[in-house]
Design a protein around this motif. Structure first.
Motif, short mmCIF file in Angstrom:
data_model
loop_
_atom_site.label_atom_id
_atom_site.label_comp_id
_atom_site.label_asym_id
_atom_site.label_seq_id
_atom_site.Cartn_x
_atom_site.Cartn_y
_atom_site.Cartn_z
N MET A 1 0.83 -1.18 0.00
CA MET A 1 0.00 0.00 0.00
C MET A 1 0.88 1.25 0.00
SD MET A 1 -3.30 -0.81 2.25
CE MET A 1 -3.02 -2.14 3.40
N VAL A 2 0.39 2.27 -0.67
CA VAL A 2 1.13 3.52 -0.80
C VAL A 2 0.29 4.64 -0.16
CG1 VAL A 2 2.01 5.23 -2.45
CG2 VAL A 2 2.34 2.78 -2.88
N PRO A 3 0.79 5.24 0.92
CA PRO A 3 0.05 6.34 1.54
C PRO A 3 0.11 7.59 0.67
CG PRO A 3 2.15 6.03 2.65
CD PRO A 3 2.02 4.93 1.63
N MET A 4 -0.97 8.36 0.69
CA MET A 4 -1.02 9.62 -0.05
C MET A 4 -1.32 10.74 0.92
SD MET A 4 -3.22 10.55 -3.37
CE MET A 4 -3.50 12.25 -3.74
N HIS A 5 -0.49 11.79 0.86
CA HIS A 5 -0.61 12.93 1.76
C HIS A 5 -0.77 14.23 0.98
CE1 HIS A 5 1.75 9.94 4.05
NE2 HIS A 5 1.11 10.43 5.10
N VAL A 6 -1.18 15.26 1.69
CA VAL A 6 -1.11 16.64 1.21
C VAL A 6 -0.28 17.38 2.24
CG1 VAL A 6 -2.37 18.72 0.59
CG2 VAL A 6 -3.39 16.49 0.13
N ALA A 7 0.71 18.15 1.78
CA ALA A 7 1.60 18.88 2.69
C ALA A 7 1.65 20.35 2.27
CB ALA A 7 3.00 18.28 2.65
N VAL A 42 -4.47 11.59 3.26
CA VAL A 42 -5.81 11.67 2.69
C VAL A 42 -6.37 10.33 2.23
CG1 VAL A 42 -5.73 14.10 2.05
CG2 VAL A 42 -4.90 12.40 0.44
N THR A 43 -5.49 9.38 1.88
CA THR A 43 -5.95 8.06 1.45
C THR A 43 -4.76 7.12 1.38
OG1 THR A 43 -7.37 6.88 -0.13
CG2 THR A 43 -5.76 8.42 -1.06
N THR A 44 -5.05 5.87 1.09
CA THR A 44 -4.02 4.87 0.84
C THR A 44 -4.32 4.23 -0.51
OG1 THR A 44 -3.75 4.44 3.21
CG2 THR A 44 -2.94 2.75 1.69
N LEU A 45 -3.31 4.18 -1.36
CA LEU A 45 -3.46 3.58 -2.67
C LEU A 45 -2.95 2.14 -2.59
CD1 LEU A 45 -1.94 6.53 -4.75
CD2 LEU A 45 -4.33 6.17 -4.08
N VAL A 71 -0.40 7.51 -11.00
CA VAL A 71 0.46 6.84 -10.03
C VAL A 71 0.13 5.36 -10.10
CG1 VAL A 71 1.08 6.61 -7.59
CG2 VAL A 71 0.50 8.87 -8.52
N THR A 72 1.13 4.55 -10.48
CA THR A 72 0.93 3.10 -10.56
C THR A 72 1.51 2.46 -9.31
OG1 THR A 72 0.99 3.12 -12.96
CG2 THR A 72 1.37 1.00 -11.89
N VAL A 73 0.66 1.72 -8.62
CA VAL A 73 1.06 1.05 -7.38
C VAL A 73 1.25 -0.43 -7.68
CG1 VAL A 73 0.38 0.49 -5.02
CG2 VAL A 73 -0.22 2.72 -6.00
N THR A 74 2.46 -0.90 -7.44
CA THR A 74 2.79 -2.31 -7.59
C THR A 74 3.18 -2.86 -6.22
OG1 THR A 74 5.12 -1.87 -8.02
CG2 THR A 74 3.65 -1.99 -9.95
N LYS A 75 3.25 -4.15 -6.12
CA LYS A 75 3.69 -4.78 -4.87
C LYS A 75 5.11 -4.31 -4.53
CE LYS A 75 4.47 -9.23 -2.68
NZ LYS A 75 4.57 -10.67 -2.88
N ALA A 76 5.97 -4.25 -5.53
CA ALA A 76 7.36 -3.81 -5.32
C ALA A 76 7.42 -2.37 -4.82
CB ALA A 76 8.17 -3.96 -6.60
#
Length: 102
Positions: A1-7, A42-45, A71-76
């Motif tokens: 999983m990839v966290p997504m933030h706003v800063a 804000v979410t998790t991809l 944004v492409t999320v892979t296991k790696a």
């Protein structure tokens, strides 16, 4: 999983409109208001396909600034500690950073 933030790296409050879509479905569509120096998750991809990954279309808008990025999320990528961050720059601009943890 990839966290997504706003800063917010600027010295003023800012509201960013964040939209995330995958496979044509809206997963997130909300306004995020941040004080100077504030950061909010804000979410998790997540990937639904470990081999090919899952591609998300990230859109952000703040006043006249706009950012659109796939944004492409892979296991790696998830295993490397990758995160996605929408950044309000110190000059009041907007950008999207995607990077693995050092």
């Amino acid at each position: 999983m990839v966290p997504m933030h706003v800063a917010n790296h600027d010295d003023a409050n800012h509201t960013v409109r964040v939209s995330v879509h995958a496979h044509g479905d809206a997963l997130l569509d909300e306004d995020v208001t941040l004080a100077p120096g504030e950061r909010e998750r804000v979410t998790t991809l997540a990937t639904t396909n470990a081999d090919a990954g899952t591609t998300y279309r990230v859109k952000a808008r703040m006043n006249d600034e706009r950012v659109v990025r796939n944004v492409t999320v892979t296991k790696a990528a998830a295993e490397r500690g990758t995160s996605a961050t929408l950044v309000v720059t110190d000059s009041g601009g907007l950008r999207c950073d995607v990077a693995a943890s050092p």
